[in-house]
Write an enzyme that holds these catalytic residues in place. Structure first.
Site, short mmCIF file in Angstrom:
data_model
loop_
_atom_site.label_atom_id
_atom_site.label_comp_id
_atom_site.label_asym_id
_atom_site.label_seq_id
_atom_site.Cartn_x
_atom_site.Cartn_y
_atom_site.Cartn_z
N ASP A 1 -2.82 6.17 12.38
CA ASP A 1 -2.05 5.43 11.39
C ASP A 1 -0.74 6.16 11.15
OD1 ASP A 1 -0.92 4.26 9.15
OD2 ASP A 1 -2.73 4.26 7.94
N HIS B 1 1.13 4.93 6.94
CA HIS B 1 0.83 5.54 5.64
C HIS B 1 1.01 7.05 5.69
CE1 HIS B 1 -1.30 1.63 5.59
NE2 HIS B 1 -0.86 1.61 4.34
N SER C 1 0.82 -1.22 0.00
CA SER C 1 0.00 0.00 0.00
C SER C 1 0.85 1.26 0.00
CB SER C 1 -0.95 0.00 1.21
OG SER C 1 -0.22 -0.15 2.42
#
Length: 432
Positions: free
Chosen positions: A411, A414, A162
Site C-alpha cells: 500500500d 496510506h 481515509s
C-alpha cells in the site's frame, strides 16, 4: 420531465461544455502558482533571522504583555510568527533521531491497525525521525497544551477520505496525552467520529465524505471503481453535518483516481440516485473534479460565516506506485524504501498538477477565505513513509505470504502513524 438515458438537458450540457472550456484555460496557467506564494499563499512560518532579531529586541516584561494569538495564549515558539513570509514547499527532510515522535501506538489507543506499521512488523524505524526543515523558516513544534487552549469551547472537524482520517487520528494522538483518561472520550461510527476533550468542552471530529459531494459509495464502499457514481451537483447530505463547526479541514483527491492514476472518465449522475440509470454522463476526471469542487465552494460561500468558521484545505497526498519515478528501476512501488527522495523539488507521477490548478482556480474565486495546507511537495519526497506491506488487506493483517508479494499488496497510498501526517498537523498548528 424525465431525462433520456445517457443525455443531459441543454442547460446542463452547456455547463459541461463550459467546464471543459474553462479547464482548458486553467491548464495554461503558470505552474509556479502551485508551488509559490503569489496566488495560493502556501506559507506557514516566520523567517529564522527575523525571529531571532525580534526576540532579541523584546524584554521579558514586554514578552509577557504580548498577545501573539488572538485569544491571548502565548506560544514562545511563535514569537514573531508570520504566515505570509515563507513557503512550506521549499525545504528538505533532515534526519534527527534525537527528536522522538510525540506519540506511539502504545501511548495512543485511537490509531487504526491499518496504519500501525511497527506493530504490523515493519523492521526499520528510521521513517519516524525525519523532520521537514524549510530553507528560511522554522516550523514550530506541535504544542498540545496550546492547541487545546485554542480549541477550548470549539469544534474542529476533518472532512474527506481515509487519508484525511489518518490526519484526524494523528491530530487526536498529538493532543490526547495532555488529557486525563476520565476527561476524554471517543465515539466512532461509519460517517462521523468524535473525540471529546471534556475539560476543554472541545471536539476533534472526522466526517467521511471521500468526494465531498455525494456518491453511491459514501456508505458501503464499492470496490469496483467502474460502478462508482458521483453526484457532482449535490452536497447537502454531507454538508448539513458541517454547520456549526468552528474549524473545518477538507481534502479530496485519491478517490477521483482509478487504481493509481487519474482515470480518463468518471461516471457522473445528474439528479437523484432514485431515478434508476437516468442522467448518467461520463466526464473527464479533471472536469468532474472541478464541477464537484465548485459545488463544495458554492456551499461554503453561501452558508458559512467567515467570522465564525475557519476553513482549511489539505492539498493532495502523493502516491508512490512507480519506483522508476525516483530512479529505482529495480524497486517494487514503495516497498523496502527507507529514506526520502533527496532530489530538490521532486515530483512523481502520483500527483496530478492539473488537480492543483483546479483547486487554485476554484478556491481563488471564493468569497470565504480558505487556507491551504500544502502538504503535496513535502510529502512527495517521503517514499519511505507509506504502510507498504505492514498493513491490512480486507480487514486482516497481511500474512507472510502476502508480504512476500509487494507488487500486489504493498500500500503506497496510506501513511504509517506516527509519520508524515504528523508534519501536516504541525503545519496546521502553525496556522492555528
Amino acid at each position: 420531465m424525465k431525462i433520456p438515458k445517457g443525455r443531459l438537458p441543454l442547460s446542463l450540457m452547456a455547463v459541461v461544455i463550459s467546464a471543459v472550456a474553462f479547464t482548458g484555460l486553467i491548464f495554461t496557467e503558470d505552474l509556479r502558482a502551485l508551488t509559490g506564494t503569489s496566488i495560493l499563499k502556501l506559507t506557514a512560518c516566520s523567517r529564522k533571522d527575523d525571529a531571532v532579531a525580534k526576540s532579541s529586541k523584546v524584554s521579558s516584561e514586554e514578552r509577557d504583555n504580548m498577545s501573539v494569538l488572538d485569544d491571548d495564549i502565548v506560544d514562545e515558539d511563535k514569537i514573531g510568527f508570520s504566515a505570509r513570509e515563507c513557503s512550506v514547499t521549499e525545504g528538505r527532510w533532515v534526519f534527527n533521531r534525537s527528536q522522538e515522535p510525540l506519540y506511539s501506538p502504545r501511548s495512543c489507543p485511537y490509531l487504526d491497525r491499518q496504519v500501525q506499521c511497527m506493530r504490523n512488523g515493519r523492521p526499520d524505524d528510521s521513517y519516524l525521525y525525519w523532520v521537514w526543515e524549510m530553507d528560511d523558516c522554522t516550523l514550530p513544534r506541535f504544542n498540545a497544551a496550546v492547541v487545546l487552549e485554542k480549541l477550548r469551547g470549539k469544534r474542529l472537524m476533518f472532512v474527506g477520505d481515509s487519508l484525511q482520517r489518518a490526519q484526524w487520528q494523528s491530530f487526536v494522538c498529538l493532543v490526547q496525552a495532555q488529557i486525563p483518561p476520565e476527561h476524554k472520550s471517543m465515539n466512532r461510527s461509519r460517517s462521523l467520529s468524535v473525540f471529546r476533550a471534556k475539560e476543554y468542552n472541545a471536539t476533534i471530529e472526522f466526517y467521511w465524505a471521500p468526494f465531498l459531494v455525494e456518491s453511491n459509495t459514501d456508505g458501503h464502499i464499492i470496490a469496483d471503481t467502474s460502478k462508482r457514481i458521483i453526484r457532482v451537483d449535490s452536497i447537502t447530505k454531507h454538508a448539513r453535518h458541517w454547520i456549526g463547526v468552528d474549524i473545518l479541514v477538507f481534502n479530496t483527491y485519491v478517490w477521483w483516481m482509478s487504481g493509481q492514476r487519474i482515470k480518463s472518465f468518471t461516471l457522473i449522475r445528474w439528479g437523484s440516485f432514485a431515478n434508476g440509470e437516468e442522467g448518467f454522463e461520463e466526464l473527464d476526471a479533471v472536469v468532474a473534479y472541478r464541477i464537484g469542487l465548485k459545488t463544495w465552494a458554492n456551499w461554503i460561500d453561501s452558508t458559512l460565516n467567515p467570522n465564525a468558521t475557519r476553513v482549511f484545505f489539505t492539498t493532495m497526498s502523493p502516491t508512490h506506485m512507480r519506483s522508476a519515478d525516483w530512479h529505482n528501476r529495480n524497486g517494487i512501488k514503495c516497498y523496502n524504501e527507507t529514506e526520502p527522495v533527496r532530489e530538490r523539488g521532486y515530483w512523481g507521477s502520483g500527483s496530478d498538477r492539473r488537480i492543483m490548478q483546479v483547486v487554485a482556480g476554484v478556491v481563488g474565486r471564493m468569497r470565504v477565505p480558505v487556507t491551504f495546507l500544502n502538504v503535496t511537495q513535502l510529502s512527495e519526497h517521503r517514499i519511505d513513509g507509506h504502510t507498504s506491506v505492514y498493513t491490512e488487506f480486507q480487514g486482516k493483517i497481511l500474512s507472510e505470504e502476502q508480504k512476500a508479494n509487494p507488487l500486489r499488496y504493498a500500500d503506497c497510498i496510506h501513511w504509517c502513524l506516527p509519520g508524515v501526517p504528523d508534519t501536516w498537523n504541525q503545519l496546521l498548528y502553525a496556522y492555528l
